[in-house]
Design an enzyme around this catalytic site. Structure first.
Site, short mmCIF file in Angstrom:
data_model
loop_
_atom_site.label_atom_id
_atom_site.label_comp_id
_atom_site.label_asym_id
_atom_site.label_seq_id
_atom_site.Cartn_x
_atom_site.Cartn_y
_atom_site.Cartn_z
N ILE A 12 0.85 -1.20 0.00
CA ILE A 12 0.00 0.00 0.00
C ILE A 12 0.88 1.24 0.00
O ILE A 12 1.77 1.38 0.85
CB ILE A 12 -0.91 0.02 1.25
N ASP A 65 8.93 8.69 -0.90
CA ASP A 65 7.98 9.54 -1.60
C ASP A 65 7.82 8.94 -2.99
O ASP A 65 8.83 8.76 -3.69
CB ASP A 65 8.57 10.97 -1.67
N ASN A 90 -2.23 4.12 -3.90
CA ASN A 90 -3.12 5.07 -3.23
C ASN A 90 -2.54 6.47 -3.08
O ASN A 90 -3.29 7.44 -2.99
CB ASN A 90 -3.47 4.48 -1.85
N TYR A 155 -5.62 18.86 -10.91
CA TYR A 155 -5.99 17.67 -10.12
C TYR A 155 -6.90 16.76 -10.93
O TYR A 155 -6.68 15.54 -10.99
CB TYR A 155 -6.65 18.10 -8.80
N LYS A 159 -6.29 12.84 -12.23
CA LYS A 159 -7.17 11.70 -11.93
C LYS A 159 -7.77 11.12 -13.22
O LYS A 159 -8.12 9.94 -13.27
CB LYS A 159 -8.22 12.11 -10.90
N VAL A 188 -14.29 11.99 0.77
CA VAL A 188 -13.91 11.09 1.87
C VAL A 188 -13.23 11.96 2.92
O VAL A 188 -12.29 12.71 2.58
CB VAL A 188 -12.91 10.02 1.40
C1 8X3 Z 1 -11.40 13.91 -4.14
C2 8X3 Z 1 -12.78 14.23 -4.63
O1 8X3 Z 1 -14.36 16.11 -5.40
O2 8X3 Z 1 -12.57 16.70 -3.87
O3 8X3 Z 1 -10.68 13.24 -5.07
O4 8X3 Z 1 -12.08 16.22 -6.18
S1 8X3 Z 1 -12.94 15.88 -5.04
#
Ligand code: 8X3
Length: 255
Positions: A12, A65, A90, A155, A159, A188
């Site tokens: 992990i 890291d 993760n 970001y 993703k 989360v």
């Molecule tokens: C986290 C969800 O909506 O903050 O990956 O981008 S959000």
């Protein structure tokens, strides 16, 4: 159900807190030996101690890291000869919520270094182990990889990479027996927002206020569900929301 050799390890990354920590604890409770990789030595060692005491499984820790390819290569080299049959990729982060024209370029660089380059290096280093074990790769995506929002250009882009790479790997690895699963959570409650808002607790708390966000355990249980299916079943992509959230920006909040 899941029936791997008892001496195999689950590896992990980003293991010292949040989803990584909850997954480590849950997998240990299922009797899984662990290899935990994280940057924060103190937290990692405290976690390993607590897991060993509570569950009696073997826990190997590595301080690294994932954005440092040399450290990662050293870590995986030291694991040579071990059987690793689950890798939970993760480690990841968001920095800032400014639109790109106002954002700090170095924030974007860091997200790309960790969420794309580091993410990819973990896979590259893991594949020789997973090919041997016909194992399972779990990639942590996000709803941010499926939809975009203001202040999330980089970001969300990182993703999206996780989403595309996970799908591509399903093709690349077809016939090897390796399973690839992408888990894509919405909100989360973890240190994610403290990191994103660079320690501004009020802003971070507001992200999770007045509704019930997901907990790291919710995600850990979902990961365990995917891993514990029989070997012929691949959960390819799971998107997990709090009930009171419908998109990155649509929430029902209590007044
Ligand atoms: C986290 C969800 O909506 O903050 O990956 O981008 S959000």
């Amino acid at each position: 159900m899941y029936a791997s050799g008892v001496s195999a390890y689950t590896l992990i990354t980003g293991a010292s807190s949040g989803i990584g920590e909850a997954t480590a604890r849950l997998f240990a409770a299922q009797g899984r030996n662990l290899i935990l990789i994280a940057r924060r030595k103190d937290r990692l060692e405290a976690l390993a101690k607590s897991i060993t005491k509570e569950h009696g499984v073997e826990v190997i820790t590595h301080v690294a890291d994932v954005s440092d390819p040399k450290a990662l290569a050293q870590c995986f080299a030291s694991l040579k000869g071990k059987s690793i049959d689950v890798v939970i990729n993760n480690a990841g982060l968001a920095l800032g919520t400014e639109p790109l024209q106002d954002a700090k370029p170095e924030d974007g660089d860091t997200m790309i270094a960790v969420n794309i380059a580091g993410f990819l290096h973990v896979i590259e280093e893991s594949l020789p182990f997973l090919l041997k074990s016909r194992g399972h790769l779990i990639n942590l995506g996000s709803i941010a990889g499926l939809e975009a929002y203001r202040g999330g250009a980089v970001y969300c882009g990182t993703k999206s990479f996780v989403h595309g790479a996970s799908k591509g790997l399903r093709h690349d690895l077809l016939g090897t027996g390796i399973r690839v699963t992408e888990i894509a959570p919405a909100k989360v409650e973890t240190e994610f927002s403290m990191v994103r808002f660079k320690g501004d607790k009020a802003k971070a708390d507001a992200v999770y206020a007045s509704y019930t966000p997901l907990s790291p355990l919710d995600i850990a249980e979902t990961i365990w569900f995917a891993v514990s299916r029989p070997a012929h079943v691949t959960i390819e992509h799971l998107v997990i929301y709090p009930t009171d959230q419908a998109s990155a920006s649509a929430f029902v909040k209590q007044k």
